[in-house]
Scaffold this active site. Structure first.
Site, PDB file in Angstrom:
ATOM      1  N   LYS A  98       5.570  -0.308   3.870  1.00  0.00           N
ATOM      2  CA  LYS A  98       7.185  -0.724   4.347  1.00  0.00           C
ATOM      3  C   LYS A  98       8.137   0.270   4.465  1.00  0.00           C
ATOM      4  O   LYS A  98       9.168  -0.277   3.858  1.00  0.00           O
ATOM      5  CB  LYS A  98       7.655  -2.040   3.650  1.00  0.00           C
ATOM      6  CG  LYS A  98       6.624  -3.206   4.024  1.00  0.00           C
ATOM      7  CD  LYS A  98       7.239  -4.348   3.355  1.00  0.00           C
ATOM      8  CE  LYS A  98       6.341  -5.708   3.384  1.00  0.00           C
ATOM      9  NZ  LYS A  98       4.993  -5.704   2.740  1.00  0.00           N
ATOM     10  N   ARG A  99       7.749   1.625   5.071  1.00  0.00           N
ATOM     11  CA  ARG A  99       8.663   2.453   4.967  1.00  0.00           C
ATOM     12  C   ARG A  99       9.586   2.514   6.173  1.00  0.00           C
ATOM     13  O   ARG A  99       9.285   1.900   7.156  1.00  0.00           O
ATOM     14  CB  ARG A  99       8.095   3.683   5.191  1.00  0.00           C
ATOM     15  CG  ARG A  99       7.286   4.224   4.115  1.00  0.00           C
ATOM     16  CD  ARG A  99       7.943   4.339   2.809  1.00  0.00           C
ATOM     17  NE  ARG A  99       7.158   5.084   1.474  1.00  0.00           N
ATOM     18  CZ  ARG A  99       6.451   4.286   0.351  1.00  0.00           C
ATOM     19  NH1 ARG A  99       6.731   2.915   0.604  1.00  0.00           N
ATOM     20  NH2 ARG A  99       5.854   5.065  -0.376  1.00  0.00           N
TER      21      ARG A  99
END
Length: 288
Positions: A98-99
């Site tokens: 989830k960057r």
């Protein structure tokens, strides 16, 4: 062939179950833990047995990095070893990282998770800093067939806080995200008609399921929320297209299945749960 194509073919062959290797050390059976090994090494042993037991009935695996980061250096070694084990098993692996950061930083994240020790086939991204936080990953999609799943409409209760807010044109924020990424994804289409840019579409808010699937026909979905979070197979099925076009994640439901199957080894229990989940979802897909 893109990794999203490979994911499509894996679902065709083995079903839409995504086994979430969100493995906390406390999930390991006490009699399995080897006291001469570190927590990270024990987790890898657990994960490998789980992979071996379920790879014939799993469309893919998703490895949530936070569970490994929490153990420090030994955890990151376990993370790398787990990714490697899945890829060696010949099954697509999603790194749930989830960057979502500015372009230059995103370039480094892309290099870190699409090459080297932490290489995965597909990764998860957060889009709320804008499309320039997504674009650094796209050369890997174009040149190496890598894929991304971008948060769109998630399964957590807090999705209502931002994602459901209405815009001036009547769309929700999640519609804006989905529309923008689907348009971007047209340049990264695979052989099976799905883009390398997929969406995370939670399976717990089902009122809009038919509309979402119809709006994003060319987009593969990563669907969290089944089981422990309350998503039902009848609802999940509406996000799939003839049983494909998405993968349905279950983590605790599979990792801890042995606790609901007394006397059954944890790996065999995980296999049983994968089969039950696959049949549950496919049964509902057949009704549509």
């Amino acid at each position: 062939m893109t990794n999203m194509d490979k994911l499509y073919e894996a679902v065709e062959a083995r079903g839409p179950v995504c086994v979430g290797l969100d493995t906390d050390f406390s999930y390991l059976p006490e009699d399995f833990v080897d006291s001469t090994l570190s927590r990270g090494e024990n987790i890898v042993r657990f994960n490998k047995k789980l992979i071996d037991a379920t790879k014939a009935v799993a469309g893919c695996y998703k490895v949530q990095i936070a569970y490994y980061e929490s153990l420090g250096l030994e955890g990151m070694k376990a993370y790398a070893d787990t990714l490697k084990a899945v890829r060696e098993a010949g099954v697509p692996v999603i790194a749930d990282i989830k960057r979502g950061d500015i372009a230059k930083t995103a370039e480094m994240y892309a290099k870190a998770h699409f090459t080297g020790d932490f290489e995965a086939d597909i990764i998860t991204l957060a889009p709320y800093m804008g499309l320039d936080s997504i674009s650094p990953y796209l050369p890997y999609c174009a040149e190496q067939g890598k894929g991304v799943f971008v948060l769109c409409r998630t399964s957590n209760p807090g999705a209502k806080d931002f994602e459901y807010k209405k815009l001036d044109d009547g769309r929700h924020v999640y519609d804006l995200v989905g529309d923008s990424l689907t348009a971007l994804g047209k340049d990264y289409m695979g052989e099976h008609g799905y883009s390398s840019i997929g969406l995370v579409i939670g399976g717990t808010h089902t009122e809009e399921a038919t509309a979402i699937r119809a709006a994003y026909k060319d987009t593969f979905f990563l669907i969290p929320g089944y089981g422990a979070q309350g998503g039902k197979a009848a609802d999940i099925a509406q996000y799939l297209t003839k049983g494909n076009g998405g993968v349905v994640n279950s983590s605790r439901g599979i990792l801890l299945a042995y606790k609901k199957q007394p006397g059954v080894a944890f790996d065999e229990a995980a296999y049983n749960e994968c089969v039950r989940m696959r049949e549950d979802i496919q049964g509902e897909c057949n009704k549509l």
